[in-house]
Design a protein around this motif. Structure first.
Motif, PDB file in Angstrom:
ATOM      1  N   ARG A   4     -18.665 -40.305 -26.235  1.00  0.00           N
ATOM      2  CA  ARG A   4     -19.200 -40.734 -24.941  1.00  0.00           C
ATOM      3  C   ARG A   4     -20.003 -39.610 -24.281  1.00  0.00           C
ATOM      4  O   ARG A   4     -21.037 -39.878 -23.646  1.00  0.00           O
ATOM      5  N   ALA A   5     -19.532 -38.380 -24.414  1.00  0.00           N
ATOM      6  CA  ALA A   5     -20.286 -37.255 -23.856  1.00  0.00           C
ATOM      7  C   ALA A   5     -21.652 -37.130 -24.508  1.00  0.00           C
ATOM      8  O   ALA A   5     -22.643 -36.802 -23.843  1.00  0.00           O
ATOM      9  N   GLN A   6     -21.721 -37.415 -25.795  1.00  0.00           N
ATOM     10  CA  GLN A   6     -23.020 -37.383 -26.479  1.00  0.00           C
ATOM     11  C   GLN A   6     -23.915 -38.509 -25.976  1.00  0.00           C
ATOM     12  O   GLN A   6     -25.124 -38.315 -25.791  1.00  0.00           O
ATOM     13  N   GLU A   7     -23.342 -39.697 -25.750  1.00  0.00           N
ATOM     14  CA  GLU A   7     -24.132 -40.812 -25.216  1.00  0.00           C
ATOM     15  C   GLU A   7     -24.652 -40.517 -23.816  1.00  0.00           C
ATOM     16  O   GLU A   7     -25.761 -40.918 -23.458  1.00  0.00           O
ATOM     17  N   GLU A   8     -23.856 -39.816 -23.010  1.00  0.00           N
ATOM     18  CA  GLU A   8     -24.269 -39.462 -21.646  1.00  0.00           C
ATOM     19  C   GLU A   8     -25.147 -38.216 -21.612  1.00  0.00           C
ATOM     20  O   GLU A   8     -25.490 -37.745 -20.527  1.00  0.00           O
ATOM     21  N   LYS A   9     -25.489 -37.671 -22.790  1.00  0.00           N
ATOM     22  CA  LYS A   9     -26.383 -36.513 -22.913  1.00  0.00           C
ATOM     23  C   LYS A   9     -25.815 -35.279 -22.224  1.00  0.00           C
ATOM     24  O   LYS A   9     -26.544 -34.495 -21.611  1.00  0.00           O
ATOM     25  N   CYS A  10     -24.493 -35.121 -22.332  1.00  0.00           N
ATOM     26  CA  CYS A  10     -23.864 -33.943 -21.730  1.00  0.00           C
ATOM     27  C   CYS A  10     -24.204 -32.661 -22.481  1.00  0.00           C
ATOM     28  O   CYS A  10     -24.085 -31.571 -21.911  1.00  0.00           O
ATOM     29  N   PHE A  11     -24.606 -32.784 -23.761  1.00  0.00           N
ATOM     30  CA  PHE A  11     -24.963 -31.613 -24.546  1.00  0.00           C
ATOM     31  C   PHE A  11     -26.427 -31.236 -24.383  1.00  0.00           C
ATOM     32  O   PHE A  11     -26.869 -30.249 -24.966  1.00  0.00           O
ATOM     33  N   GLU A  12     -27.171 -32.025 -23.599  1.00  0.00           N
ATOM     34  CA  GLU A  12     -28.593 -31.763 -23.395  1.00  0.00           C
ATOM     35  C   GLU A  12     -28.911 -31.341 -21.966  1.00  0.00           C
ATOM     36  O   GLU A  12     -29.936 -30.707 -21.734  1.00  0.00           O
ATOM     37  N   ARG A  13     -28.060 -31.714 -21.010  1.00  0.00           N
ATOM     38  CA  ARG A  13     -28.344 -31.451 -19.600  1.00  0.00           C
ATOM     39  C   ARG A  13     -27.267 -30.558 -18.990  1.00  0.00           C
ATOM     40  O   ARG A  13     -26.140 -30.498 -19.483  1.00  0.00           O
ATOM     41  N   ILE A  14     -27.645 -29.888 -17.923  1.00  0.00           N
ATOM     42  CA  ILE A  14     -26.701 -29.027 -17.224  1.00  0.00           C
ATOM     43  C   ILE A  14     -25.778 -29.851 -16.330  1.00  0.00           C
ATOM     44  O   ILE A  14     -24.571 -29.599 -16.264  1.00  0.00           O
ATOM     45  N   ARG A  15     -26.324 -30.854 -15.645  1.00  0.00           N
ATOM     46  CA  ARG A  15     -25.546 -31.678 -14.725  1.00  0.00           C
ATOM     47  C   ARG A  15     -25.686 -33.142 -15.122  1.00  0.00           C
ATOM     48  O   ARG A  15     -26.794 -33.624 -15.350  1.00  0.00           O
ATOM     49  N   THR A  16     -24.572 -33.848 -15.197  1.00  0.00           N
ATOM     50  CA  THR A  16     -24.557 -35.286 -15.449  1.00  0.00           C
ATOM     51  C   THR A  16     -23.488 -35.925 -14.569  1.00  0.00           C
ATOM     52  O   THR A  16     -22.646 -35.240 -13.990  1.00  0.00           O
ATOM     53  N   LYS A  17     -23.526 -37.257 -14.493  1.00  0.00           N
ATOM     54  CA  LYS A  17     -22.530 -37.979 -13.715  1.00  0.00           C
ATOM     55  C   LYS A  17     -21.233 -38.188 -14.488  1.00  0.00           C
ATOM     56  O   LYS A  17     -20.244 -38.655 -13.922  1.00  0.00           O
ATOM     57  N   PHE A  18     -21.228 -37.864 -15.772  1.00  0.00           N
ATOM     58  CA  PHE A  18     -20.062 -38.086 -16.615  1.00  0.00           C
ATOM     59  C   PHE A  18     -18.988 -37.049 -16.302  1.00  0.00           C
ATOM     60  O   PHE A  18     -19.249 -35.844 -16.299  1.00  0.00           O
ATOM     61  N   ILE A  19     -17.761 -37.523 -16.039  1.00  0.00           N
ATOM     62  CA  ILE A  19     -16.621 -36.649 -15.762  1.00  0.00           C
ATOM     63  C   ILE A  19     -15.622 -36.847 -16.892  1.00  0.00           C
ATOM     64  O   ILE A  19     -15.012 -37.916 -17.034  1.00  0.00           O
ATOM     65  N   ALA A  20     -15.464 -35.817 -17.711  1.00  0.00           N
ATOM     66  CA  ALA A  20     -14.645 -35.933 -18.919  1.00  0.00           C
ATOM     67  C   ALA A  20     -13.185 -36.250 -18.594  1.00  0.00           C
ATOM     68  O   ALA A  20     -12.551 -37.062 -19.269  1.00  0.00           O
ATOM     69  N   CYS A  21     -12.641 -35.613 -17.582  1.00  0.00           N
ATOM     70  CA  CYS A  21     -11.230 -35.846 -17.231  1.00  0.00           C
ATOM     71  C   CYS A  21     -11.004 -37.295 -16.797  1.00  0.00           C
ATOM     72  O   CYS A  21      -9.970 -37.888 -17.127  1.00  0.00           O
ATOM     73  N   ASP A  22     -11.951 -37.859 -16.059  1.00  0.00           N
ATOM     74  CA  ASP A  22     -11.827 -39.258 -15.641  1.00  0.00           C
ATOM     75  C   ASP A  22     -11.851 -40.191 -16.843  1.00  0.00           C
ATOM     76  O   ASP A  22     -11.042 -41.129 -16.932  1.00  0.00           O
ATOM     77  N   PHE A  23     -12.768 -39.938 -17.774  1.00  0.00           N
ATOM     78  CA  PHE A  23     -12.851 -40.803 -18.960  1.00  0.00           C
ATOM     79  C   PHE A  23     -11.579 -40.708 -19.786  1.00  0.00           C
ATOM     80  O   PHE A  23     -11.042 -41.728 -20.235  1.00  0.00           O
ATOM     81  N   LEU A  24     -11.089 -39.489 -20.009  1.00  0.00           N
ATOM     82  CA  LEU A  24      -9.897 -39.329 -20.835  1.00  0.00           C
ATOM     83  C   LEU A  24      -8.674 -39.934 -20.152  1.00  0.00           C
ATOM     84  O   LEU A  24      -7.815 -40.543 -20.813  1.00  0.00           O
ATOM     85  N   THR A  25      -8.563 -39.803 -18.843  1.00  0.00           N
ATOM     86  CA  THR A  25      -7.458 -40.421 -18.115  1.00  0.00           C
ATOM     87  C   THR A  25      -7.484 -41.936 -18.255  1.00  0.00           C
ATOM     88  O   THR A  25      -6.453 -42.566 -18.526  1.00  0.00           O
ATOM     89  N   GLU A  26      -8.670 -42.521 -18.079  1.00  0.00           N
ATOM     90  CA  GLU A  26      -8.798 -43.972 -18.210  1.00  0.00           C
ATOM     91  C   GLU A  26      -8.493 -44.434 -19.629  1.00  0.00           C
ATOM     92  O   GLU A  26      -7.810 -45.443 -19.834  1.00  0.00           O
ATOM     93  N   TRP A  27      -8.980 -43.684 -20.634  1.00  0.00           N
ATOM     94  CA  TRP A  27      -8.764 -44.073 -22.025  1.00  0.00           C
ATOM     95  C   TRP A  27      -7.291 -43.992 -22.400  1.00  0.00           C
ATOM     96  O   TRP A  27      -6.744 -44.910 -23.024  1.00  0.00           O
ATOM     97  N   LEU A  28      -6.628 -42.904 -22.046  1.00  0.00           N
ATOM     98  CA  LEU A  28      -5.215 -42.750 -22.383  1.00  0.00           C
ATOM     99  C   LEU A  28      -4.358 -43.782 -21.656  1.00  0.00           C
ATOM    100  O   LEU A  28      -3.386 -44.304 -22.209  1.00  0.00           O
ATOM    101  N   TYR A  29      -4.709 -44.090 -20.409  1.00  0.00           N
ATOM    102  CA  TYR A  29      -3.930 -45.072 -19.656  1.00  0.00           C
ATOM    103  C   TYR A  29      -4.043 -46.460 -20.282  1.00  0.00           C
ATOM    104  O   TYR A  29      -3.043 -47.171 -20.426  1.00  0.00           O
ATOM    105  N   ASN A  30      -5.248 -46.861 -20.682  1.00  0.00           N
ATOM    106  CA  ASN A  30      -5.447 -48.197 -21.238  1.00  0.00           C
ATOM    107  C   ASN A  30      -4.982 -48.308 -22.683  1.00  0.00           C
ATOM    108  O   ASN A  30      -4.729 -49.415 -23.157  1.00  0.00           O
TER     109      ASN A  30
END
Length: 241
Positions: free
Chosen positions: A106-132
Motif C-alpha cells: 500500500r505504501a508503494q501504491e501511495e508513492k511513499c517511496f517517491e515523495r517526502i510528504r503523503t496522506k498515507f499514515i502507516a500506523c493507521d493502515f496497520l491498525t485497521e488491517w490487524l483489527y479487521n
C-alpha cells in the motif's frame, strides 16, 4: 555473543540477520505473493530460521506463504505458559508479517517511496488491517479506522489536526488548480486588462459604493419615520372625533 557475555535476544538476532541480508522490496505487481489465511498461519507457525535464512530468503517466504505442506501440524502451545519465542512464532508473526507485507504494498501504491510528504499514515493502515483480520473477528463486518472503538476513544481525548488540503488533493486536482491560477495570472498581466482594472479601481474610489449605500438607507429610514408619524397623528384625530 552480545555485550557483557550474555546471549543475544531474539530481536537482536533478527536485526543482525536483517542487516546482513537486506532483502529487496518487490518492484512490480507480478512479484506479489499470495498470503495464507490467518487460521492457517496460526496453525502453522512462521519459524524465524526459515523466514530469515540466507541466501534463499525470498524462495523460503514464497514457499511458506503458499500452499501448506502435508506434514502433520504440531499442537499449538499454550499462550499463557509458552516461551516468548514460541508465542511470537505461533500467535504474533502469522498475523503481523502478512500485515507488514500489505503495508509495504500500500505504501508503494501511495508513492511513499517517491515523495517526502503523503496522506498515507502507516500506523493507521496497520491498525485497521490487524483489527479487521483478527481471527476473533472473522465473522464481523469490515470496520474503517475511525470507526474502531478504541480508536474513537483515543481520538476523543487526543484529537488530531486536520489534514492539509495539499495532501488530500489528487495529482489531477492539484494540477487543475495550479493551471487555472497560472492562466489567470497571465491574463491579468495583459496591458488591456491592467488598464480595465485601474479604471475599476478609480471608479470604486470616486463613487465609494459603501458610502452611497449608507446614505441611501439613511434616507429610506427617514422617510419611514415621517410616514409613521403622520399615520399616528391621523389615528389620534380619528379617536378624538
Amino acid at each position: 555473543m552480545a555485550e557483557g557475555g550474555r546471549e543475544p535476544s531474539l530481536w537482536e538476532r533478527v536485526c543482525a540477520e536483517y542487516e546482513a541480508q537486506q532483502p529487496q522490496f518487490p518492484d512490480g505487481p507480478e512479484s506479489k505473493q499470495e498470503y495464507v489465511s490467518l487460521e492457517l498461519g496460526i496453525a502453522q507457525p512462521l519459524r524465524m530460521e526459515q523466514f530469515y535464512s540466507a541466501p534463499a530468503a525470498d524462495t523460503s517466504v514464497q514457499q511458506l506463504l503458499s500452499t501448506p505442506e502435508a506434514d502433520p501440524l504440531p499442537e499449538p502451545p499454550d499462550p499463557k505458559t509458552c516461551p516468548p519465542r514460541e508465542y511470537l512464532e505461533y500467535y504474533i508473526f502469522p498475523v503481523l508479517l502478512p500485515g507488514m507485507a500489505e503495508l509495504l504494498h500500500r505504501a508503494q501504491e501511495e508513492k511513499c517511496f517517491e515523495r517526502i510528504r503523503t496522506k498515507f499514515i502507516a500506523c493507521d493502515f496497520l491498525t485497521e488491517w490487524l483489527y479487521n483480520n483478527n481471527p476473533k473477528r472473522k465473522d464481523d463486518s469490515f470496520a474503517e479506522f475511525f470507526s474502531i472503538p478504541f480508536v474513537k476513544d483515543w481520538l476523543k481525548d487526543h484529537p488530531r489536526r486536520p489534514t492539509p488540503l495539499s495532501l488530500l488533493l489528487s495529482e489531477e486536482e492539484a494540477s487543475i488548480i495550479i493551471q487555472s491560477f497560472w492562466r489567470g495570472y497571465r491574463v491579468r498581466c495583459d496591458s488591456e486588462v491592467q488598464e480595465l482594472r485601474q479604471w475599476q479601481k478609480k471608479l470604486r474610489e470616486e463613487k465609494n459604493i459603501v458610502k452611497v449605500v449608507k446614505e441611501f438607507w439613511t434616507k429610506q429610514e427617514a422617510k419611514g419615520c415621517d410616514t409613521g408619524a403622520c399615520a399616528s397623528q391621523d389615528l389620534l384625530l380619528v379617536s378624538c372625533s
